[in-house]
Design a protein around this motif. Structure first.
Motif, PDB file in Angstrom:
ATOM      1  N   GLN A  19      -0.390  79.179  -8.935  1.00 30.69           N
ATOM      2  CA  GLN A  19      -0.854  80.506  -8.562  1.00 30.69           C
ATOM      3  C   GLN A  19      -0.132  81.643  -9.286  1.00 30.69           C
ATOM      4  OE1 GLN A  19      -3.477  81.047  -6.599  1.00 30.69           O
ATOM      5  NE2 GLN A  19      -3.760  78.838  -6.338  1.00 30.69           N
ATOM      6  N   ILE A  20       1.123  81.437  -9.658  1.00 32.21           N
ATOM      7  CA  ILE A  20       1.898  82.528 -10.261  1.00 32.21           C
ATOM      8  C   ILE A  20       2.153  82.284 -11.741  1.00 32.21           C
ATOM      9  CG2 ILE A  20       4.079  83.794 -10.189  1.00 32.21           C
ATOM     10  CD1 ILE A  20       4.157  83.403  -7.218  1.00 32.21           C
ATOM     11  N   SER A  45       5.437  71.788  -1.857  1.00 29.69           N
ATOM     12  CA  SER A  45       4.321  72.726  -1.662  1.00 29.69           C
ATOM     13  C   SER A  45       4.598  74.063  -2.337  1.00 29.69           C
ATOM     14  CB  SER A  45       4.070  72.928  -0.168  1.00 29.69           C
ATOM     15  OG  SER A  45       3.727  71.708   0.465  1.00 29.69           O
ATOM     16  N   ILE A  46       5.825  74.589  -2.159  1.00 31.89           N
ATOM     17  CA  ILE A  46       6.171  75.881  -2.757  1.00 31.89           C
ATOM     18  C   ILE A  46       6.145  75.793  -4.284  1.00 31.89           C
ATOM     19  CG2 ILE A  46       8.026  77.553  -3.060  1.00 31.89           C
ATOM     20  CD1 ILE A  46       8.796  77.074  -0.160  1.00 31.89           C
ATOM     21  N   GLY A  73      12.602  64.996   5.316  1.00 31.20           N
ATOM     22  CA  GLY A  73      11.158  64.916   5.089  1.00 31.20           C
ATOM     23  C   GLY A  73      10.507  66.288   5.055  1.00 31.20           C
ATOM     24  N   ALA A  74      10.909  67.163   5.987  1.00 29.70           N
ATOM     25  CA  ALA A  74      10.342  68.514   6.011  1.00 29.70           C
ATOM     26  C   ALA A  74      10.730  69.295   4.759  1.00 29.70           C
ATOM     27  CB  ALA A  74      10.813  69.251   7.261  1.00 29.70           C
ATOM     28  N   THR A  75      11.978  69.156   4.315  1.00 36.24           N
ATOM     29  CA  THR A  75      12.439  69.880   3.134  1.00 36.24           C
ATOM     30  C   THR A  75      11.699  69.417   1.880  1.00 36.24           C
ATOM     31  OG1 THR A  75      14.629  70.100   4.132  1.00 36.24           O
ATOM     32  CG2 THR A  75      14.467  70.492   1.764  1.00 36.24           C
TER      33      THR A  75
END
Length: 245
Positions: free
Chosen positions: A156-157, A148-149, A140-142
């Motif tokens: 943004q990039i 998000s990344i 779940g965290a991954t």
């Protein structure tokens, strides 16, 4: 006179070729992670290994020599930092380095906007832990961090191009071993890449100076605290000696 014209012609041809490469050529960075990490920079089909973590000396002698030289430089830098710390010289710590990295990322984002093309060919992560519950939490965290990344980079990039099912994160409840298979290509015209490199080199030097300044200020504050503590200890000792007399 004829020889002079030939020389001028050769120089003019070289100039035209250089301008064509600068404006039409492509610089490419390829990041590949599969058991080992490899970052390859290529221009016109010529490849340069930027960050291979492991190598097979029998397979790639040039890569083996590069890594050996790079590791030697890292060891020398580590010894120099230890000697500087022992001598009381300012050395940036982890927080200073993180601030430098974040600032460089922000400046790189400003310079590459609209000029960088990112293609994700493969981004397959397999996550596992010691038991099923920890594997589920890690999974779940991954997933959250990866999404998000990717979204931040995309907005943004530079926009991210990807093939169908190119990005996957899967849990492994059987083997208990995590793995990654990542193949990402970053493309930019060589002309723009040279401009970005020039700006980022100046930014890096400036950020290094700021990091040294922060380290100097932190070292001065530490010395001031030690001096105050030493003065307070001396006063206590004088007071105790006076009371005993």
């Amino acid at each position: 006179m004829k020889t002079l014209w030939i020389i001028f012609g050769v120089l003019a041809a070289l100039l035209v070729i250089l301008l064509a490469v600068l404006f039409l050529g492509k610089a490419r960075i390829k990041i590949r992670v599969k058991n080992t990490v490899k970052v390859v920079f290529s221009v016109g089909g010529i490849r340069f290994w930027l960050y291979p973590m492991k190598y097979d000396a029998a397979e790639n002698q040039a890569e083996a020599r590069w890594i050996k030289k790079n590791l030697a430089k890292r060891r020398q830098k580590k010894k120099k930092n230890q000697a500087d710390r022992a001598a009381g010289k300012p050395v940036p710590n982890m927080l200073d380095n993180l601030q430098t990295v974040f600032s460089l990322i922000k400046q790189a984002r400003d310079h590459v906007g609209g000029k960088l093309h990112i293609t994700v060919h493969r981004f397959h992560l397999r996550v596992a832990a010691s038991d099923a519950a920890q594997t589920a939490l890690l999974y779940g965290a991954t997933v959250g961090i990866t999404a998000s990344i990717m979204q931040w980079i995309h907005t943004q990039i530079a926009p991210i191009e990807r093939h169908k099912k190119a990005i996957t994160v899967t849990p492994d409840y059987v083997t208990g071993q995590s793995d990654a298979d990542v193949d990402i290509a970053l493309k930019m015209s060589l002309f723009h890449a040279l401009i970005v490199i020039f700006h980022m080199y100046d930014a890096y030097r400036e950020e290094q100076e700021k990091a040294i300044f922060r380290a100097t200020r932190r070292l001065a504050a530490k010395q001031a605290r030690e001096e105050r503590r030493a003065a307070a200890r001396a006063k206590r000792e004088e007071r105790a000696a006076a009371e005993q007399a």
